[in-house]
Design a protein around this motif. Structure first.
Motif, short mmCIF file in Angstrom:
data_model
loop_
_atom_site.label_atom_id
_atom_site.label_comp_id
_atom_site.label_asym_id
_atom_site.label_seq_id
_atom_site.Cartn_x
_atom_site.Cartn_y
_atom_site.Cartn_z
N GLN A 1 65.43 54.46 28.45
CA GLN A 1 65.15 55.18 27.21
C GLN A 1 66.42 55.73 26.55
O GLN A 1 66.43 56.00 25.35
CB GLN A 1 64.17 56.31 27.47
N SER A 2 67.47 55.88 27.35
CA SER A 2 68.72 56.41 26.81
C SER A 2 69.55 55.35 26.09
O SER A 2 70.52 55.69 25.39
CB SER A 2 69.56 57.02 27.93
N LEU A 3 69.19 54.10 26.25
CA LEU A 3 69.96 53.01 25.67
C LEU A 3 69.55 52.73 24.23
O LEU A 3 68.37 52.86 23.88
CB LEU A 3 69.78 51.74 26.51
N LYS A 4 70.50 52.35 23.44
CA LYS A 4 70.22 51.94 22.07
C LYS A 4 70.20 50.41 22.04
O LYS A 4 71.23 49.76 22.14
CB LYS A 4 71.29 52.46 21.11
N LEU A 5 69.01 49.87 21.94
CA LEU A 5 68.86 48.41 21.98
C LEU A 5 69.31 47.78 20.68
O LEU A 5 69.09 48.33 19.59
CB LEU A 5 67.41 48.04 22.28
N ALA A 6 69.90 46.61 20.81
CA ALA A 6 70.40 45.91 19.62
C ALA A 6 69.27 45.31 18.81
O ALA A 6 69.40 45.06 17.61
CB ALA A 6 71.38 44.82 20.04
N GLY A 7 68.14 45.04 19.46
CA GLY A 7 67.01 44.45 18.75
C GLY A 7 67.20 42.98 18.43
O GLY A 7 66.49 42.42 17.58
N ASP A 8 68.14 42.33 19.10
CA ASP A 8 68.42 40.91 18.84
C ASP A 8 67.80 40.00 19.90
O ASP A 8 68.10 38.80 19.95
CB ASP A 8 69.92 40.67 18.78
N GLY A 9 66.95 40.57 20.75
CA GLY A 9 66.31 39.77 21.79
C GLY A 9 67.18 39.50 22.99
O GLY A 9 66.80 38.74 23.88
N LYS A 10 68.35 40.12 23.04
CA LYS A 10 69.27 39.89 24.14
C LYS A 10 69.35 41.06 25.12
O LYS A 10 70.18 41.06 26.02
CB LYS A 10 70.67 39.59 23.60
N ASP A 11 68.49 42.04 24.91
CA ASP A 11 68.44 43.18 25.83
C ASP A 11 67.50 42.82 26.98
O ASP A 11 66.28 42.79 26.80
CB ASP A 11 67.96 44.43 25.11
N VAL A 12 68.08 42.52 28.13
CA VAL A 12 67.30 41.99 29.26
C VAL A 12 67.36 42.94 30.44
O VAL A 12 68.42 43.46 30.79
CB VAL A 12 67.83 40.61 29.68
N TRP A 13 66.20 43.18 31.04
CA TRP A 13 66.09 43.98 32.26
C TRP A 13 65.73 43.02 33.39
O TRP A 13 64.77 42.25 33.29
CB TRP A 13 65.01 45.04 32.11
N VAL A 14 66.50 43.05 34.47
CA VAL A 14 66.31 42.11 35.58
C VAL A 14 65.65 42.81 36.76
O VAL A 14 66.14 43.84 37.24
CB VAL A 14 67.65 41.49 36.02
N PHE A 15 64.54 42.24 37.21
CA PHE A 15 63.84 42.74 38.40
C PHE A 15 64.04 41.76 39.56
O PHE A 15 63.92 40.54 39.38
CB PHE A 15 62.33 42.84 38.16
N ASP A 16 64.28 42.29 40.74
CA ASP A 16 64.12 41.51 41.95
C ASP A 16 62.62 41.31 42.17
O ASP A 16 61.80 42.01 41.56
CB ASP A 16 64.75 42.25 43.13
#
Length: 218
Positions: free
Chosen positions: A104-119
């Motif tokens: 929630q603290s991050l400012k997303l670029a909104g370009d579809g490249k903001d990726v969260w990786v889960f194991d």
């Protein structure tokens, strides 16, 4: 599925549970149990004689005890009680809350490249039903039995992780999954993820390849 490392918690999700108002009251029933058993003692209850399992656990988590192959037999019940009891879920929730606050603290670029990786194993999916029948890590790792469990495609979601996954999607993150599972386990892994509530992702990275973006059919 890699050998069980029960004692290191990875990022989970968020599950709201009403706390007991008194230390003398029993814990409330947790929702979405990943295993039906409930212990009477152990990590959060009466001490287990013999080896100091809490000290062993601390040594593992701080990486002062390394290259261990199995949980000490004397700590089998301790680990089982921890995993089946409320403390594991509380610990998962604490990590999940921290992960969500960071997101929630991050400012997303909104370009579809903001990726969260889960194991996957012990993060998105829980192999607790398997380990509950195989000594909670006290038995030597058996790749044949472990792979057979994976191929059943019945691993439940870790509820805290699933909730975090949904919240991250709502924030605008794209989701990727990474795992030590092999290409031969791609279809069953994708189906397992989809069946327990992980319905969308952009990448599914296995040991020897990467899926196309999309759905369970990848």
């Amino acid at each position: 599925m890699a050998p069980l490392l029960l004692l290191i918690l990875l990022a989970g999700g968020v599950l709201t549970v009403t706390a007991a108002t008194s230390s003398t009251r029993s814990e409330p029933e947790m929702l979405h149990q990943v295993h039906p058993l409930r212990p009477r003692s152990g990590a959060g209850g009466s001490p287990i004689p013999g080896l100091s399992c809490l000290s062993w656990r601390l040594g593992v988590e701080t990486h002062n005890i390394i290259e261990w192959k199995t949980v000490p037999l004397a700590c089998k019940d301790y680990v089982g009680h921890y995993m089946l009891g409320y403390q594991y879920r509380k610990d998962s929730r604490a990590v999940a809350v921290a992960a969500l606050l960071y997101a929630q603290s991050l400012k997303l670029a909104g370009d579809g490249k903001d990726v969260w990786v889960f194991d996957i194993d012990e993060t998105a999916l829980s192999n607790l039903p398997y380990f509950a029948h195989h000594g909670f890590g006290a038995e030597p790792y058996n790749s044949t039995l472990s792979n057979a469990w994976v191929m059943e495609g019945k691993a439940p979601a870790l509820p805290e992780t699933l909730q975090l996954y949904k919240k991250l999607l709502a924030l605008g993150f794209k989701i990727a999954f990474i795992t030590g599972r092999t290409e031969g386990q791609r279809n069953v892994t994708a189906s397992n993820l989809n069946n327990v509530g992980y319905h969308t992702w952009v990448k599914l990275l296995l040991k020897y390849g990467i899926s196309r973006a999309g759905s369970v059919d990848d």
